[in-house]
Design an enzyme around this catalytic site. Structure first.
Site, PDB file in Angstrom:
ATOM      1  N   HIS A  64      41.478  35.344 -17.679  1.00  0.00           N
ATOM      2  CA  HIS A  64      41.348  35.424 -16.234  1.00  0.00           C
ATOM      3  C   HIS A  64      42.090  34.222 -15.660  1.00  0.00           C
ATOM      4  CE1 HIS A  64      38.355  38.552 -16.698  1.00  0.00           C
ATOM      5  NE2 HIS A  64      37.818  37.821 -17.641  1.00  0.00           N
ATOM      6  N   ASN A  81      41.877  30.584 -26.685  1.00  0.00           N
ATOM      7  CA  ASN A  81      41.541  31.453 -25.560  1.00  0.00           C
ATOM      8  C   ASN A  81      40.944  30.593 -24.468  1.00  0.00           C
ATOM      9  OD1 ASN A  81      40.561  34.697 -26.857  1.00  0.00           O
ATOM     10  ND2 ASN A  81      42.229  33.397 -27.461  1.00  0.00           N
TER      11      ASN A  81
END
Length: 164
Positions: A64, A81
């Site tokens: 995101h 990540n």
């Protein structure tokens, strides 16, 4: 860039700004100049600050892409990540003066903050809203503020996306 990374990029496994970021790191000075202009646009629209001088290994996944800040002196290993609101910054004084070094296969949750000249080991899961300002050993789960470390084999199993 390895052939596997190029193949994954062609198949649409990365957001658009990551294509340009990786391309700009691997070419000549004219492209780097263009990168500065694109960097300003990406920073304005996505609120992402990842300078080209940041050392990032292959397999970076930003799920995101909003509100992310990474210090230019930070180092990220393979298959990291990062989620929205993450800050990876430096401390300017004290015994932890400097920027973090993050290992391989590290999952960093929403709004986590990592600061100082610290080392995050391989296979570490940093829970959302955690504040990390000390060294983290490999195979750990980190949560809370101040950070609590729980040892766990395969801490990031099932969490890492875009693994190379």
């Amino acid at each position: 860039m390895t052939p596997l990374e190029a193949d994954k990029m062609r198949k649409g496994h990365m957001p658009v700004f990551q294509y340009f970021y990786r391309w700009a790191r691997s070419t000549h000075s004219l492209i780097r100049l263009t990168n500065r202009a694109v960097y300003k646009v990406i920073t304005f629209f996505y609120h992402i600050e990842i300078p080209i001088t940041t050392n990032i290994g292959p397999g970076l996944f930003i799920g995101h892409p909003y509100g992310i800040t990474i210090n230019p002196k930070a180092t990220l290993g393979r298959n990291c990540n990062i989620h929205k609101g993450v800050t990876i910054g430096q401390e300017n004084r004290g015994k932890r003066q400097g920027a973090p070094e993050i290992g391989n296969c590290v999952w960093i949750g929403v709004n986590a903050t990592i600061v100082g000249n610290i080392t995050i080991g391989d296979d570490v899961l940093i829970a959302p809203n955690s504040y990390v300002n000390r060294d983290i050993p490999p195979h750990s789960i980190v949560l809370g503020n101040p950070c609590i470390i729980k040892f766990c084999d395969n801490a990031t199993e099932g969490y890492i996306n875009n693994k190379i």
